[in-house]
Design a protein around this motif. Structure first.
Motif, PDB file in Angstrom:
ATOM      1  N   VAL A 103      40.329   0.965   9.394  1.00 25.69           N
ATOM      2  CA  VAL A 103      40.786   0.124  10.493  1.00 25.69           C
ATOM      3  C   VAL A 103      39.711  -0.040  11.561  1.00 25.69           C
ATOM      4  CG1 VAL A 103      43.182   0.816  10.128  1.00 25.69           C
ATOM      5  CG2 VAL A 103      41.821   2.006  11.851  1.00 25.69           C
ATOM      6  N   SER A 104      39.799  -1.183  12.238  1.00 32.82           N
ATOM      7  CA  SER A 104      39.031  -1.459  13.448  1.00 32.82           C
ATOM      8  C   SER A 104      40.053  -1.593  14.569  1.00 32.82           C
ATOM      9  CB  SER A 104      38.248  -2.769  13.275  1.00 32.82           C
ATOM     10  OG  SER A 104      37.715  -3.205  14.503  1.00 32.82           O
ATOM     11  N   PHE A 105      39.952  -0.725  15.590  1.00 36.89           N
ATOM     12  CA  PHE A 105      40.966  -0.712  16.646  1.00 36.89           C
ATOM     13  C   PHE A 105      40.319  -0.566  18.012  1.00 36.89           C
ATOM     14  CE2 PHE A 105      44.341   1.765  19.081  1.00 36.89           C
ATOM     15  CZ  PHE A 105      45.051   0.620  19.429  1.00 36.89           C
ATOM     16  N   TYR A 106      40.496  -1.573  18.838  1.00 38.68           N
ATOM     17  CA  TYR A 106      40.053  -1.562  20.231  1.00 38.68           C
ATOM     18  C   TYR A 106      41.269  -1.874  21.093  1.00 38.68           C
ATOM     19  CZ  TYR A 106      35.317  -1.705  18.334  1.00 38.68           C
ATOM     20  OH  TYR A 106      34.156  -1.415  17.649  1.00 38.68           O
ATOM     21  N   PRO A 138      44.813   7.635   3.249  1.00 39.18           N
ATOM     22  CA  PRO A 138      44.157   8.333   4.361  1.00 39.18           C
ATOM     23  C   PRO A 138      43.572   7.323   5.351  1.00 39.18           C
ATOM     24  CG  PRO A 138      43.498   9.275   2.244  1.00 39.18           C
ATOM     25  CD  PRO A 138      44.263   8.031   1.928  1.00 39.18           C
ATOM     26  N   ILE A 139      43.728   7.601   6.632  1.00 39.25           N
ATOM     27  CA  ILE A 139      43.305   6.685   7.684  1.00 39.25           C
ATOM     28  C   ILE A 139      41.866   6.983   8.100  1.00 39.25           C
ATOM     29  CG2 ILE A 139      43.731   5.961  10.077  1.00 39.25           C
ATOM     30  CD1 ILE A 139      46.702   6.765   9.558  1.00 39.25           C
ATOM     31  N   ALA A 140      41.083   5.915   8.266  1.00 42.55           N
ATOM     32  CA  ALA A 140      39.704   6.050   8.752  1.00 42.55           C
ATOM     33  C   ALA A 140      39.472   4.994   9.829  1.00 42.55           C
ATOM     34  CB  ALA A 140      38.711   5.870   7.609  1.00 42.55           C
ATOM     35  N   PHE A 141      39.068   5.442  11.013  1.00 38.29           N
ATOM     36  CA  PHE A 141      38.715   4.521  12.089  1.00 38.29           C
ATOM     37  C   PHE A 141      37.233   4.164  11.939  1.00 38.29           C
ATOM     38  CE2 PHE A 141      42.775   5.024  13.629  1.00 38.29           C
ATOM     39  CZ  PHE A 141      42.985   4.445  14.880  1.00 38.29           C
ATOM     40  N   CYS A 142      36.967   3.027  11.322  1.00 38.01           N
ATOM     41  CA  CYS A 142      35.587   2.615  11.073  1.00 38.01           C
ATOM     42  C   CYS A 142      34.884   2.157  12.337  1.00 38.01           C
ATOM     43  CB  CYS A 142      35.552   1.507  10.043  1.00 38.01           C
ATOM     44  SG  CYS A 142      36.070   2.054   8.411  1.00 38.01           S
ATOM     45  N   PHE A 197      38.014  10.061   9.296  1.00 39.55           N
ATOM     46  CA  PHE A 197      36.948  10.065  10.294  1.00 39.55           C
ATOM     47  C   PHE A 197      37.260   9.072  11.400  1.00 39.55           C
ATOM     48  CE2 PHE A 197      35.453   7.295   6.774  1.00 39.55           C
ATOM     49  CZ  PHE A 197      35.252   6.082   7.430  1.00 39.55           C
ATOM     50  N   VAL A 198      36.555   9.253  12.517  1.00 48.23           N
ATOM     51  CA  VAL A 198      36.644   8.361  13.672  1.00 48.23           C
ATOM     52  C   VAL A 198      35.219   7.978  14.069  1.00 48.23           C
ATOM     53  CG1 VAL A 198      37.230   8.161  16.115  1.00 48.23           C
ATOM     54  CG2 VAL A 198      38.819   9.316  14.547  1.00 48.23           C
ATOM     55  N   ILE A 199      34.921   6.686  14.044  1.00 49.36           N
ATOM     56  CA  ILE A 199      33.629   6.171  14.492  1.00 49.36           C
ATOM     57  C   ILE A 199      33.818   5.492  15.846  1.00 49.36           C
ATOM     58  CG2 ILE A 199      31.714   4.610  14.008  1.00 49.36           C
ATOM     59  CD1 ILE A 199      31.849   6.881  12.003  1.00 49.36           C
ATOM     60  N   TRP A 200      33.256   6.085  16.899  1.00 51.90           N
ATOM     61  CA  TRP A 200      33.229   5.451  18.225  1.00 51.90           C
ATOM     62  C   TRP A 200      32.007   4.536  18.220  1.00 51.90           C
ATOM     63  CZ3 TRP A 200      37.021   6.217  21.869  1.00 51.90           C
ATOM     64  CH2 TRP A 200      36.801   5.655  23.130  1.00 51.90           C
ATOM     65  N   TRP A 201      32.229   3.247  18.494  1.00 53.47           N
ATOM     66  CA  TRP A 201      31.195   2.263  18.163  1.00 53.47           C
ATOM     67  C   TRP A 201      29.841   2.580  18.784  1.00 53.47           C
ATOM     68  CZ3 TRP A 201      29.721  -0.702  14.636  1.00 53.47           C
ATOM     69  CH2 TRP A 201      28.719  -1.640  14.860  1.00 53.47           C
ATOM     70  N   THR A 202      29.787   2.878  20.077  1.00 52.38           N
ATOM     71  CA  THR A 202      28.489   3.171  20.679  1.00 52.38           C
ATOM     72  C   THR A 202      28.607   4.299  21.690  1.00 52.38           C
ATOM     73  OG1 THR A 202      26.621   2.247  21.923  1.00 52.38           O
ATOM     74  CG2 THR A 202      28.787   1.359  22.419  1.00 52.38           C
ATOM     75  N   TYR A 203      27.613   5.164  21.722  1.00 54.45           N
ATOM     76  CA  TYR A 203      27.682   6.326  22.603  1.00 54.45           C
ATOM     77  C   TYR A 203      27.231   6.003  24.018  1.00 54.45           C
ATOM     78  CZ  TYR A 203      22.692   7.337  23.213  1.00 54.45           C
ATOM     79  OH  TYR A 203      21.378   7.289  23.596  1.00 54.45           O
ATOM     80  N   HIS A 204      26.508   4.871  24.200  1.00 45.36           N
ATOM     81  CA  HIS A 204      25.826   4.569  25.464  1.00 45.36           C
ATOM     82  C   HIS A 204      26.073   3.099  25.805  1.00 45.36           C
ATOM     83  CE1 HIS A 204      22.571   4.119  28.377  1.00 45.36           C
ATOM     84  NE2 HIS A 204      22.125   5.354  28.159  1.00 45.36           N
TER      85      HIS A 204
END
Length: 368
Positions: free
Chosen positions: A236-239, A265-269, A312-319
């Motif tokens: 999924v893509s979730f904002y 299984p859920i994955a936050f891409c 997994f959880v991918i936070w798009w950008t750290y900065h």
């Protein structure tokens, strides 16, 4: 005292303080955490700092490649252009020290209504256009299958997402959805034959699944539910801000929806929440958001990731990427503004509340 014991004690202490009356604090997490290597500025230093951070403060890394595809070479079984291979090699190198890798590729353009452009080698004649070809054209299927298999061999990912936000295609060109399903199934079958143990999926946007103005929402959701049932995991893509969500109640409803939508299984891409007011004049949008709102979303997300055992959880950008945004083409600035301020660090590199929440959760060892 050994490092692993220190880490466990630190994690237990942190969760004891922050969990309050939520019950016994977890001593591990089932999900991995990571970022994309999206740089905050168009400088070598920014790229280097980004690569160092995302490989140091995460245990999974996402690489998204969606600019163009060497369609003609793929269709004819020819070697890929040297410029394309060199570009991919540069992308591969920044994945080198990642514990786990997600490869995020797509046949679709950014409008999700047609095919990506053919890769054009600098200094050589522009290749014939593929953008208007039917998605189920046998040559398109053959070319994209070869591309996927080449990319997997080249990048050696732990997870493959071979279609990005594919439910948007159903919304934008509903008459082509049946053709897309033919394409998708044939490509997936070939990938699984070549790499039978590689988990594969195609991502969907949660905001579109919850769009109240979507014509015949029941039918739309049913079609996508059937589509994701064939995948190895629910990508999924979730904002939350795209649905105007910032309070826990609304966000929890969306996360409950995700959990109930598929038994995979859920994955936050990709995910994130701005920490500053989102103001876009051309959209006539002013949406107040704060570092506290961002942190509240992250805490809620991790609570659900723990409870529902996300992959997994991918936070798009750290900065925050204000500096990079400044050099965006004029026509892309409003769109880029939506994601500009979702970093754990602001544009000056100052740590936000979410930074500590991320680090606290990262201190928990992964156990599935």
């Amino acid at each position: 005292m050994g490092y692993n014991l220190k880490r466990a004690i630190l994690a237990l202490s942190i969760w004891t303080i922050t969990a309050g009356c939520m019950g016994a604090p977890p001593t591990s997490r089932p999900f991995r955490m990571g970022f994309s290597p999206w740089p905050y500025a168009m400088t070598l230093d920014a790229v280097s700092e980004t690569n160092k951070f995302v490989t140091s403060y995460g245990d999974i890394l996402s690489e998204q490649i969606d600019e163009s595809i060497p369609w003609i070479e793929s269709a004819k079984g020819l070697p890929y252009p040297a410029g394309f291979v060199a570009k991919m090699d540069g992308r591969r190198k920044r994945l080198g020290s990642a514990q786990k890798r997600v490869l995020y590729i797509t046949p679709l353009n950014t409008g999700r209504n047609g095919l990506l452009a053919a890769y054009a080698e600098p200094g050589k004649p522009k290749p014939a256009s593929w953008e208007k070809r039917r998605i189920n054209d046998p040559e398109v299927i053959k070319a994209y299958t070869a591309y996927c298999i080449w990319m997997v061999k080249f990048f050696k990912p732990d997870y493959l997402v071979y279609g990005i936000e594919t439910n948007e295609y159903l919304k934008n060109v509903p008459g082509q959805w049946a053709n897309f399903l033919v394409f998708s199934k044939q490509v997936r079958k070939a990938i699984k034959k070549a790499y039978p143990t590689l988990p594969v999926s195609e991502s969907v946007t949660v905001h579109q699944l919850l769009e109240p103005n979507q014509p015949d929402m029941i039918k739309y959701q049913t079609q996508i539910k059937q589509f994701v049932a064939d995948h190895d995991f629910f990508a999924v893509s979730f904002y939350p801000f795209l649905r105007g969500q910032k309070n826990r109640g609304d966000i929890s409803k969306s996360l409950d929806f995700i959990h109930g939508f598929s038994n995979k299984p859920i994955a936050f891409c990709e995910t994130g929440q701005p920490a500053e007011t989102l103001e876009i004049a051309s959209f006539k949008l002013v949406y107040p958001l704060t570092p506290e709102d961002q942190n509240a979303y992250m805490k809620t997300l991790f609570e659900y990731a723990q409870k529902d055992k996300y992959l997994f959880v991918i936070w798009w950008t750290y900065h925050d990427f204000d500096a990079l945004w400044e050099v965006f083409p004029a026509e892309m600035k409003d769109l880029g503004r939506c994601w500009r301020d979702i970093g754990l660090l602001d544009q000056d590199g100052n740590k936000r509340l979410s930074y500590q929440t991320w680090m606290n959760t990262l201190a928990l060892p992964v156990k599935r």
